[in-house]
Design a protein around this motif. Sequence first.
Motif, PDB file in Angstrom:
ATOM      1  N   SER A   3      49.192  41.599  41.131  1.00  0.00           N
ATOM      2  CA  SER A   3      48.583  42.389  39.915  1.00  0.00           C
ATOM      3  C   SER A   3      47.969  43.416  40.779  1.00  0.00           C
ATOM      4  O   SER A   3      47.384  43.257  41.691  1.00  0.00           O
ATOM      5  CB  SER A   3      47.813  41.404  38.973  1.00  0.00           C
ATOM      6  OG  SER A   3      46.867  40.651  39.832  1.00  0.00           O
ATOM      7  N   THR A   4      47.737  44.661  40.068  1.00  0.00           N
ATOM      8  CA  THR A   4      47.063  45.693  40.680  1.00  0.00           C
ATOM      9  C   THR A   4      45.940  46.134  40.032  1.00  0.00           C
ATOM     10  O   THR A   4      45.757  45.746  38.829  1.00  0.00           O
ATOM     11  CB  THR A   4      48.081  46.890  40.805  1.00  0.00           C
ATOM     12  OG1 THR A   4      48.785  47.056  39.546  1.00  0.00           O
ATOM     13  CG2 THR A   4      49.106  46.779  41.839  1.00  0.00           C
ATOM     14  N   ARG A   5      44.921  46.762  40.494  1.00  0.00           N
ATOM     15  CA  ARG A   5      43.716  47.078  39.762  1.00  0.00           C
ATOM     16  C   ARG A   5      43.645  48.499  39.675  1.00  0.00           C
ATOM     17  O   ARG A   5      44.106  49.602  40.590  1.00  0.00           O
ATOM     18  CB  ARG A   5      42.501  46.935  40.842  1.00  0.00           C
ATOM     19  CG  ARG A   5      41.935  45.361  40.683  1.00  0.00           C
ATOM     20  CD  ARG A   5      40.784  45.249  41.719  1.00  0.00           C
ATOM     21  NE  ARG A   5      40.520  43.960  41.250  1.00  0.00           N
ATOM     22  CZ  ARG A   5      39.099  43.555  41.146  1.00  0.00           C
ATOM     23  NH1 ARG A   5      38.185  44.586  41.369  1.00  0.00           N
ATOM     24  NH2 ARG A   5      38.613  42.318  41.093  1.00  0.00           N
ATOM     25  N   TYR A  25      45.832  43.826  30.364  1.00  0.00           N
ATOM     26  CA  TYR A  25      44.697  44.173  31.208  1.00  0.00           C
ATOM     27  C   TYR A  25      43.529  43.086  31.125  1.00  0.00           C
ATOM     28  O   TYR A  25      43.240  42.751  30.103  1.00  0.00           O
ATOM     29  CB  TYR A  25      44.016  45.611  30.857  1.00  0.00           C
ATOM     30  CG  TYR A  25      45.211  46.721  31.060  1.00  0.00           C
ATOM     31  CD1 TYR A  25      45.469  47.309  32.054  1.00  0.00           C
ATOM     32  CD2 TYR A  25      45.913  46.905  29.651  1.00  0.00           C
ATOM     33  CE1 TYR A  25      46.469  48.310  32.007  1.00  0.00           C
ATOM     34  CE2 TYR A  25      46.908  47.903  29.673  1.00  0.00           C
ATOM     35  CZ  TYR A  25      47.256  48.627  30.761  1.00  0.00           C
ATOM     36  OH  TYR A  25      48.171  49.592  30.946  1.00  0.00           O
ATOM     37  N   GLU A  28      37.616  44.147  34.737  1.00  0.00           N
ATOM     38  CA  GLU A  28      36.709  43.565  35.662  1.00  0.00           C
ATOM     39  C   GLU A  28      35.435  44.231  35.616  1.00  0.00           C
ATOM     40  O   GLU A  28      34.378  43.449  35.907  1.00  0.00           O
ATOM     41  CB  GLU A  28      37.293  43.985  37.000  1.00  0.00           C
ATOM     42  CG  GLU A  28      38.784  43.583  37.241  1.00  0.00           C
ATOM     43  CD  GLU A  28      38.883  42.026  37.444  1.00  0.00           C
ATOM     44  OE1 GLU A  28      37.821  41.306  37.325  1.00  0.00           O
ATOM     45  OE2 GLU A  28      40.078  41.458  37.437  1.00  0.00           O
ATOM     46  N   THR A  76      37.058  49.165  35.763  1.00  0.00           N
ATOM     47  CA  THR A  76      38.011  48.773  36.439  1.00  0.00           C
ATOM     48  C   THR A  76      38.697  47.725  35.827  1.00  0.00           C
ATOM     49  O   THR A  76      38.157  46.696  35.162  1.00  0.00           O
ATOM     50  CB  THR A  76      37.238  48.050  37.744  1.00  0.00           C
ATOM     51  OG1 THR A  76      36.521  49.187  38.484  1.00  0.00           O
ATOM     52  CG2 THR A  76      38.374  47.656  38.827  1.00  0.00           C
ATOM     53  N   THR A  78      42.103  44.987  36.016  1.00  0.00           N
ATOM     54  CA  THR A  78      43.302  44.330  36.789  1.00  0.00           C
ATOM     55  C   THR A  78      44.653  44.427  35.809  1.00  0.00           C
ATOM     56  O   THR A  78      44.521  43.902  34.441  1.00  0.00           O
ATOM     57  CB  THR A  78      43.036  42.840  37.009  1.00  0.00           C
ATOM     58  OG1 THR A  78      42.078  42.788  37.750  1.00  0.00           O
ATOM     59  CG2 THR A  78      44.176  42.286  37.644  1.00  0.00           C
ATOM     60  N   LEU A  80      48.131  43.252  34.571  1.00  0.00           N
ATOM     61  CA  LEU A  80      48.837  41.923  34.447  1.00  0.00           C
ATOM     62  C   LEU A  80      50.191  42.401  33.751  1.00  0.00           C
ATOM     63  O   LEU A  80      50.368  42.821  32.743  1.00  0.00           O
ATOM     64  CB  LEU A  80      48.167  40.858  33.274  1.00  0.00           C
ATOM     65  CG  LEU A  80      47.005  40.622  33.619  1.00  0.00           C
ATOM     66  CD1 LEU A  80      46.352  39.738  32.665  1.00  0.00           C
ATOM     67  CD2 LEU A  80      46.715  39.938  34.970  1.00  0.00           C
TER      68      LEU A  80
END
Length: 394
Positions: A3-5, A25, A28, A76, A78, A80
């Motif tokens: 997964s990317t941020r 998403y 965060e 921010t 993450t 999914l």
Amino acid sequence: MASTRIDMPAGELVFREGDAPTSAYLIEAGRIEILTQQGEEAVVLGRLGPGDLLGEMAVIDQSPRTATARAITDCTLTVLGREQLNERLENADPIVRALLRGQLQRYRAALATLRGDGDAQRAEDSGEREADVDGGAIGKIRLENQLREAITTRSLEVRFQPILEIATQRISGYEALIRWDHPERGPVSPAEFIALAEETSLIVPVGNYVFERVSEMLATFVRANHTPLPWVAVNVSARQLVAEGLLEHLVAVARRDHVPAQAFKIEITEGLALDVQRVATLIERCHELGLQVALDDFGTGYSNLAHLHRLRFDTVKLDQGFTRQMVDDQRSRAIVQAIVTMVAALGADLIAEGVETAEQLELLRVMGCRYAQGFLIGRPQGADDALARWGTPG
Ligand code: C2E
Ligand code: CA
Ligand code: CA
């Protein structure tokens, strides 16, 4: 998939109503609001913060976004991915999946009503969508409830299949086999409903039910002064083994009915014996209580001979497949002969399952197999029939 941020400045849109879903998403940091358009006006459906998930609904049911998400502050997130979530869903229990999809449909219909979208509302009212969510899973829930009811109304039947001591030609014991005469479907095979019961904790009451019926059956033999008392083997599955109090319940039931607990035998299937430590402990506890333990379906593919010496089974049950093949196949016969010798050397008794012909029985006698079970000896029968036939030659 990794997964990317992403960082998102205040005011930016995460996704827009009508977009195709690509990801969900996890927040965060920061806050996000969910909006829907009602005529000219944007209505806020909710505000989310760190730890909240958003955008997962459209990913789960693969339909366009039904709301817009906008960052209220710098955020921010993450990301999914769709595949990542779908993989989890596909691996989830089908019933949980059906429940989730049902809830989503209901939520979407409520949203549509809020927006005055008549078509979506009608689809919900007709109930059609819910029905085809996952017919199999819903059918399973229904069957599970009916099984629960069958326990309460005692409409499960336990039958007793006689086991012959070959040398003496006498019935020595029985295997308890459960039957369910389903009110609409007729007889349901234990292969089907035991598997269902094992998926839930329902196997525990089903197992206890079997203990109780077996104990009642043995009590009729005690009252009729039949000595020696036959033993009755009861099948126990994986989930029952890990449940607390299995043997304690058995012993309490036997005591209530004035039946010696030693008349019970526990049968565990070969696949289960792979959990060597757990099974070794179970066997030890059974022996402390005077109960015997049998290894069921021996030779069906999981045999680990290396572990067998650690597991002090009293009885080994040779799977039907061997009994069937050994008459015509010299190699199968050689394997059965080797098993007879090995089981005797381990100090255990062998029961051959699925004995259907006189020829099979004769071969087993010559090879030195102690017991035989199968349609030739007798079909699974009611407790009354078992009592009436007790002592008559097999
Ligand atoms: P299993 O423990 O291997 O039980 C033997 C199965 O073989 C029984 O099927 C029995 O009716 C069948 N059988 C007996 N003799 C013959 C024969 O000569 N020829 C043939 N073709 N079949 C024979 P059933 O009653 O349908 O049970 C199927 C399985 O369901 C059992 O296999 C056992 O694994 C499970 N089961 C049955 N009752 C219980 C129970 O009370 N608790 C649990 N946990 N499992 C059970
Ligand atoms: Ca069995
Ligand atoms: Ca078996």
